[in-house]
Design an enzyme around this catalytic site. Structure first.
Site, PDB file in Angstrom:
ATOM      1  CG  LEU A   2      -2.644 -15.581  -4.239  1.00 37.57           C
ATOM      2  CD1 LEU A   2      -3.374 -15.780  -2.917  1.00 37.57           C
ATOM      3  CD2 LEU A   2      -3.087 -16.633  -5.246  1.00 37.57           C
ATOM      4  N   GLY A   3      -0.169 -11.845  -3.709  1.00 38.60           N
ATOM      5  CA  GLY A   3       1.276 -11.696  -3.796  1.00 38.60           C
ATOM      6  C   GLY A   3       1.946 -12.543  -2.727  1.00 38.60           C
ATOM      7  CB  SER A   4       5.271 -12.389  -1.097  1.00 37.44           C
ATOM      8  OG  SER A   4       5.223 -11.050  -0.614  1.00 37.44           O
ATOM      9  CB  ILE A   5       1.482 -10.534   2.219  1.00 38.17           C
ATOM     10  CG1 ILE A   5       2.795  -9.867   2.636  1.00 38.17           C
ATOM     11  CG2 ILE A   5       0.498 -10.545   3.388  1.00 38.17           C
ATOM     12  CD1 ILE A   5       2.665  -8.399   3.000  1.00 38.17           C
ATOM     13  CB  SER A  48      -4.662 -10.839  -8.071  1.00 43.00           C
ATOM     14  OG  SER A  48      -4.647 -11.875  -9.031  1.00 43.00           O
ATOM     15  NE  ARG A 102       0.848   0.921   3.087  1.00 41.17           N
ATOM     16  CZ  ARG A 102       1.706   0.017   3.510  1.00 41.17           C
ATOM     17  NH1 ARG A 102       1.270  -0.990   4.281  1.00 41.17           N
ATOM     18  NH2 ARG A 102       2.983   0.087   3.195  1.00 41.17           N
ATOM     19  CD  GLU A 104      -2.038   2.907   9.606  1.00 36.63           C
ATOM     20  OE1 GLU A 104      -0.799   3.099   9.650  1.00 36.63           O
ATOM     21  OE2 GLU A 104      -2.543   1.914   9.080  1.00 36.63           O
ATOM     22  CG  HIS A 142       0.643  -0.358   9.934  1.00 34.51           C
ATOM     23  ND1 HIS A 142       0.438   0.440   8.844  1.00 34.51           N
ATOM     24  CD2 HIS A 142       1.146  -1.515   9.434  1.00 34.51           C
ATOM     25  CE1 HIS A 142       0.787  -0.186   7.741  1.00 34.51           C
ATOM     26  NE2 HIS A 142       1.234  -1.379   8.078  1.00 34.51           N
ATOM     27  CB  ALA A 151       1.008  -7.265  10.813  1.00 35.72           C
TER      28      ALA A 151
END
Length: 324
Positions: A159-162, A181, A239, A268, A286, A288
């Site tokens: 639950l960071g900024s993203i 988290s 990731r 990837e 990748h 987004a």
């Protein structure tokens, strides 16, 4: 007039940004050199004015570790263009007094939008319906059985900024949000789960939005997938290695989870072949984070962090530890 300080550039910056920086700094740009990277680093370290700061690409291209810092011992600052920092050895940088800045917050809105888009697509079969119509235009289109997003219990790992931006968007859809988290966050009202396993057991949807660290590698393993269950959906915008990919493929093939939306993978740009034929899985490369708006914001942030470092001011986005 004193010479301009040198900056090591390992990320392909836009020509306009390079021109702006070249007016203030002496740029040692790897993309303008015919030397392979190892030789280029040796040459810059031996320069009469070795670089004091470096602009480096995101995960997987260049690893900022002891060997790298040994090769360029003059560095006092590393500016990474990614939010994730699994390519930077933060303890080693701290030990050597090398400041680190990242692209914190730059990509949050765009990645959150994309995560919601993946989830809607998986639940409602948008991509699957598109493929059906293109293949069988002469046939009557049978409606694909999907599921509504409203009311879903969504668990977010990280639950960071993203992760926070994803939570806010899904709240507007009428979803019930909970999270896992490293520590509980007391400024939010979402339900907290001490483990990813507990979070998955109480969720219809599991969204992976955490940093990749030793602790979060394969945080989504077989047990977590089984706890999510046969009706559950996984979305990963973090990731690839945050998820045990082999176990995910097996869970999807065996119907132990209902679907997945993935824009990151272990190797990837390679994607497990089994996933390619699954209509309940939405796959993209990748991408987004990479909107024109985000790239413009990134350019400003890179320049701002370099300006702050050489002025002796606090970095705009200093990294002291990996947050989730």
């Amino acid at each position: 007039m004193p010479p301009s300080p040198s900056v090591l550039v390992l990320y392909r910056l836009k020509p306009a940004v390079l021109a702006d920086l070249a007016g203030r700094y002496r740029l040692l740009d790897s993309h303008a050199s015919p030397l392979p990277l190892d030789s280029f680093l040796v040459a810059t370290a031996a320069d009469d004015d070795p670089p004091r700061a470096a602009v480096v690409p995101g995960s997987g291209v260049v690893r900022i570790d002891a060997a790298f810092l040994d090769a360029v011992p003059s560095l006092g600052c590393v500016v990474s263009v990614s939010a994730g920092l699994n390519h930077v050895d933060l303890p080693e940088c701290a030990r050597r007094g090398v400041a680190v800045a990242n692209a914190a917050g730059i990509y949050s809105a765009d990645v959150a939008d994309y995560a919601v888009g993946l989830l809607v697509d998986v639940l409602r079969g948008v991509s699957a319906g598109d493929r059906f119509l293109r293949r069988r235009r002469h046939e009557f289109l049978q409606p694909l059985i999907g599921s509504r997003l409203c009311g879903k219990r969504v668990g977010i790992i990280g639950l960071g900024s993203i992760g926070s931006a994803i939570a806010r968007r899904l709240e507007a859809f009428g979803c019930v949000i909970s999270y896992h988290s490293r520590r509980q966050k007391h400024n939010v009202s979402y339900g907290y789960h001490a483990t990813a396993l507990d979070l998955a057991a109480g969720s219809d949807v599991l969204v992976v939005a955490c940093a990749l660290t030793a602790e979060t590698r394969h945080v989504v393993d077989r047990a977590v997938l089984d706890a999510l269950g046969s009706g559950g959906v996984l979305v990963n915008v973090a990731r690839g290695a945050n998820v045990d990919e082999a176990e995910l493929v097996r869970a999807l093939a065996e119907g132990r989870i209902a679907g997945a939306g993935l824009e990151v993978f272990d190797d990837e740009p390679n994607v497990p072949a089994q996933l390619l034929g699954m209509d309940n899985v939405v796959l993209t490369h990748h991408q987004a984070a990479f909107t024109p708006e985000a790239m413009t914001d990134l350019d400003r942030l890179v320049v701002g962090n370099l300006e702050a470092f050489f002025a002796g001011s606090p970095l705009l986005t200093p990294v002291l530890e990996v947050f989730d």
